[in-house]
Scaffold this motif. Structure first.
Motif, PDB file in Angstrom:
ATOM      1  N   ARG A   1       0.814  -1.211   0.000  1.00 44.05           N
ATOM      2  CA  ARG A   1       0.000   0.000   0.000  1.00 44.05           C
ATOM      3  C   ARG A   1       0.855   1.271   0.000  1.00 44.05           C
ATOM      4  O   ARG A   1       0.332   2.365   0.209  1.00 44.05           O
ATOM      5  CB  ARG A   1      -0.967   0.026   1.185  1.00 44.05           C
ATOM      6  CG  ARG A   1      -1.974  -1.122   1.196  1.00 44.05           C
ATOM      7  CD  ARG A   1      -2.960  -1.002   2.322  1.00 44.05           C
ATOM      8  NE  ARG A   1      -3.843   0.138   2.143  1.00 44.05           N
ATOM      9  CZ  ARG A   1      -4.407   0.809   3.158  1.00 44.05           C
ATOM     10  NH1 ARG A   1      -4.140   0.476   4.400  1.00 44.05           N
ATOM     11  NH2 ARG A   1      -5.216   1.821   2.917  1.00 44.05           N
ATOM     12  N   ALA A   2       2.154   1.153  -0.290  1.00 41.48           N
ATOM     13  CA  ALA A   2       3.008   2.341  -0.321  1.00 41.48           C
ATOM     14  C   ALA A   2       2.591   3.333  -1.400  1.00 41.48           C
ATOM     15  O   ALA A   2       2.528   4.543  -1.129  1.00 41.48           O
ATOM     16  CB  ALA A   2       4.476   1.934  -0.502  1.00 41.48           C
ATOM     17  N   PRO A   3       2.305   2.904  -2.637  1.00 43.87           N
ATOM     18  CA  PRO A   3       1.905   3.892  -3.654  1.00 43.87           C
ATOM     19  C   PRO A   3       0.651   4.670  -3.264  1.00 43.87           C
ATOM     20  O   PRO A   3       0.571   5.892  -3.464  1.00 43.87           O
ATOM     21  CB  PRO A   3       1.676   3.036  -4.905  1.00 43.87           C
ATOM     22  CG  PRO A   3       2.542   1.837  -4.700  1.00 43.87           C
ATOM     23  CD  PRO A   3       2.468   1.548  -3.229  1.00 43.87           C
ATOM     24  N   GLU A   4      -0.324   3.972  -2.675  1.00 46.21           N
ATOM     25  CA  GLU A   4      -1.541   4.649  -2.220  1.00 46.21           C
ATOM     26  C   GLU A   4      -1.217   5.652  -1.122  1.00 46.21           C
ATOM     27  O   GLU A   4      -1.709   6.795  -1.128  1.00 46.21           O
ATOM     28  CB  GLU A   4      -2.556   3.622  -1.715  1.00 46.21           C
ATOM     29  CG  GLU A   4      -3.801   4.245  -1.114  1.00 46.21           C
ATOM     30  CD  GLU A   4      -4.656   3.254  -0.335  1.00 46.21           C
ATOM     31  OE1 GLU A   4      -5.614   3.709   0.326  1.00 46.21           O
ATOM     32  OE2 GLU A   4      -4.374   2.035  -0.390  1.00 46.21           O
ATOM     33  N   ALA A   5      -0.367   5.226  -0.176  1.00 44.31           N
ATOM     34  CA  ALA A   5      -0.022   6.112   0.934  1.00 44.31           C
ATOM     35  C   ALA A   5       0.683   7.369   0.434  1.00 44.31           C
ATOM     36  O   ALA A   5       0.355   8.484   0.854  1.00 44.31           O
ATOM     37  CB  ALA A   5       0.865   5.371   1.934  1.00 44.31           C
ATOM     38  N   LEU A   6       1.643   7.208  -0.471  1.00 39.45           N
ATOM     39  CA  LEU A   6       2.387   8.357  -0.968  1.00 39.45           C
ATOM     40  C   LEU A   6       1.471   9.331  -1.707  1.00 39.45           C
ATOM     41  O   LEU A   6       1.538  10.547  -1.490  1.00 39.45           O
ATOM     42  CB  LEU A   6       3.512   7.881  -1.889  1.00 39.45           C
ATOM     43  CG  LEU A   6       4.433   8.955  -2.461  1.00 39.45           C
ATOM     44  CD1 LEU A   6       5.057   9.805  -1.360  1.00 39.45           C
ATOM     45  CD2 LEU A   6       5.514   8.305  -3.321  1.00 39.45           C
ATOM     46  N   ALA A   7       0.598   8.814  -2.547  1.00 44.62           N
ATOM     47  CA  ALA A   7      -0.306   9.681  -3.305  1.00 44.62           C
ATOM     48  C   ALA A   7      -1.273  10.416  -2.380  1.00 44.62           C
ATOM     49  O   ALA A   7      -1.504  11.627  -2.529  1.00 44.62           O
ATOM     50  CB  ALA A   7      -1.071   8.856  -4.332  1.00 44.62           C
ATOM     51  N   ARG A   8      -1.837   9.718  -1.413  1.00 50.08           N
ATOM     52  CA  ARG A   8      -2.804  10.353  -0.511  1.00 50.08           C
ATOM     53  C   ARG A   8      -2.134  11.361   0.412  1.00 50.08           C
ATOM     54  O   ARG A   8      -2.692  12.428   0.693  1.00 50.08           O
ATOM     55  CB  ARG A   8      -3.539   9.285   0.290  1.00 50.08           C
ATOM     56  CG  ARG A   8      -4.526   8.462  -0.526  1.00 50.08           C
ATOM     57  CD  ARG A   8      -5.214   7.407   0.318  1.00 50.08           C
ATOM     58  NE  ARG A   8      -5.974   8.006   1.416  1.00 50.08           N
ATOM     59  CZ  ARG A   8      -6.558   7.280   2.384  1.00 50.08           C
ATOM     60  NH1 ARG A   8      -6.438   5.961   2.385  1.00 50.08           N
ATOM     61  NH2 ARG A   8      -7.235   7.893   3.344  1.00 50.08           N
ATOM     62  N   LEU A   9      -0.935  11.053   0.878  1.00 46.60           N
ATOM     63  CA  LEU A   9      -0.223  11.992   1.739  1.00 46.60           C
ATOM     64  C   LEU A   9       0.116  13.265   0.981  1.00 46.60           C
ATOM     65  O   LEU A   9      -0.004  14.373   1.521  1.00 46.60           O
ATOM     66  CB  LEU A   9       1.046  11.340   2.290  1.00 46.60           C
ATOM     67  CG  LEU A   9       0.841  10.269   3.367  1.00 46.60           C
ATOM     68  CD1 LEU A   9       2.144   9.539   3.646  1.00 46.60           C
ATOM     69  CD2 LEU A   9       0.282  10.876   4.648  1.00 46.60           C
TER      70      LEU A   9
END
Length: 282
Positions: A163-171
């Motif tokens: 879930r790193a790509p999702e986390a980076l985009a949302r942050l």
């Protein structure tokens, strides 16, 4: 102006013991408002290793927060690893695995990315991204601190955190501006900016502060000086064949336009063999 020391991957139990005193002296000389440790305080999560880490960290004079790394849970004691993986860390560092601290106009938000069911790969748990986003201060410089990077350089062959790509985009969308991480033992800042699709977030991936693995070639830590939308990084490096840290190298970044701009050429990261098995050293 706010000064933050970023330490990562101390690996007590497999560390350069002779470098601990020079590291402590440099950290205490940095006049930091906060010290942030992004995991792997120990090498195998053992009590004696936590004792060594605790003695070292207790001698740091600045306020300190930390998050766990994958090496901070026991590797060989599977019962403890799966049932109470963070018991040793909590005994040594306190109950909070994801602390938050405000220092001036800078807010540092911890995130626990350790997955006890994996040897090295991290995980962003359900609800964690929302929790961090809900704790952002829109009037401050928001710094997220976790062990596992949210993006890898192309040369790195470890598995990216779930879930790193999702986390980076949302942050990025929510207004986080800096992410501190470790884990890879590879320094990367400008090199990350050159490849990322998320230039609103500066990813500062630390090298290892004390690990004794020869293939890492050097130990290092960083001091961040944040002044509004300007960031200066002091990078302190101790090659494996030298007894202490060299004079710092400097990197400069700005975010006046809402995205980060580097004011020097991107560094050339030293990427050791990163493939990891269950019983490899780091």
């Amino acid at each position: 102006m706010t000064r933050i020391v970023h330490l990562s991957d101390l690996h007590f139990g497999f560390h350069r013991a002779e470098l601990a005193a020079p590291l402590l002296e440099r950290v205490n000389s940095a006049r930091a408002d906060l010290v942030v440790v992004t995991g792997d305080l120990t090498h195998r999560g053992r009590r004696d290793q936590y004792n060594q880490a605790g003695v070292f960290l207790s001698r740091i004079r600045a306020p300190l927060i930390a998050v766990p790394g994958n090496h901070d849970v026991p590797l060989y004691n599977l019962l403890v690893r799966y049932l109470t993986p963070f018991a040793g860390y909590r005994r040594a560092m306190g109950p909070d695995l994801a602390p938050t601290r405000q220092v001036g106009r800078v807010r540092v938000l911890g995130l626990n990315s350790v997955d006890p069911f994996a040897v090295q790969r991290g995980i962003i748990r359900d609800g964690e991204i929302g929790r961090v986003i809900g704790s952002l201060d829109l009037l401050a410089m928001n710094v997220v601190a976790l062990h596992h990077p949210l993006e890898h350089l192309a040369q790195v062959d470890k598995e990216l955190t779930r879930r790193a790509p999702e986390a980076l985009a949302r942050l990025e969308r929510a207004g986080a501006q800096i992410v501190l991480s470790g884990h890879l033992h590879v320094w990367a800042t400008g090199a990350m900016l050159d490849q990322t699709a998320h230039p609103g977030v500066l990813q500062i991936q630390a090298g290892t502060a004390l690990c004794g693995r020869p293939s890492d070639r050097q130990n290092e830590f960083a001091v961040l000086q944040i002044d509004g939308t300007w960031l200066t990084i002091e990078r302190h490096i101790a090659p494996m064949d030298e007894p202490s840290f060299r004079p710092p190298e400097y990197e400069h970044f700005s975010r006046e336009s809402g995205i980060w701009v580097a004011h020097q050429p991107a560094e050339t990261p030293i990427v050791p063999g990163a493939t990891e098995t269950a019983f490899s050293t780091a």
